[in-house]
Design a protein around this motif. Structure first.
Motif: not given
Length: 142
Positions: A37-38, A60-65, A72-75
C-alpha cells in the motif's frame, strides 16, 4: 595445500553471495506478509489534461504508516476506513462559501493499495472548492 589469493577471494565472494541470497530470500518472505500500500499523492493547478503539480508526497501504509506525508498515520487510517476508495473521502457538505472563479485544482493518487493498482484523480473548480470537498480528510492535507 597452497591456495592463491585469487582462489580464496573467489570462494569468499561465492560464500558472501550465498549468505546474501539466503538473507534476501528471508527478507522477501517477510516482505510479502503485507499487501503493498504505497501511493504518490499530488495537488496540481489546472484541469485533468494539463495539471501542473504544485505539491506531492509519498504515503506507504504497510506494515506501518510512513513516507513524506506530514500526517501519514491519519491518512492511512482514513484510507483503511474507506477500503482505499478515494472517491469516498469527500466529507459532508460544509457551509463554506466559495467563489465560482474557475482556477481548477487537480488532486491525484497513483500507486498500489493493498495490492491493487490505484490511478485516481479529481478536479475541483478552485482551491476553496477542493478544501470544502476534502475538509474532513487528512489524505490531501499537505
Amino acid at each position: 595445500m597452497r591456495h592463491s589469493l585469487k582462489t580464496l577471494g573467489a570462494v569468499a565472494l561465492a560464500a558472501a553471495a550465498c549468505v546474501t541470497g539466503i538473507a534476501g530470500t528471508a527478507h522477501a518472505q517477510t516482505a510479502t506478509i503485507y499487501a503493498p500500500s504505497a501511493l504518490v499523492l499530488t495537488i496540481g493547478r489546472g484541469d485533468e489534461a494539463a495539471s501542473t503539480v504544485v505539491r506531492a508526497v509519498t504515503l506507504s501504509c504497510a506494515p506501518q504508516p510512513r513516507g513524506t506525508h506530514p500526517a501519514s498515520q491519519a491518512a492511512c487510517a482514513e484510507l483503511e476506513a474507506v477500503g482505499g476508495d478515494l472517491t469516498l473521502l469527500s466529507g459532508a457538505p460544509t457551509d463554506e462559501r466559495c467563489s465560482l472563479l474557475w482556477a481548477p485544482v487537480t488532486v491525484t493518487a497513483d500507486g498500489v493499495w493493498q495490492g491493487r493498482r490505484v490511478a485516481w484523480r479529481a478536479t475541483y473548480g478552485n482551491a476553496c472548492q477542493m478544501n470544502a470537498a476534502l475538509s474532513d480528510s487528512a489524505v490531501f492535507t499537505f
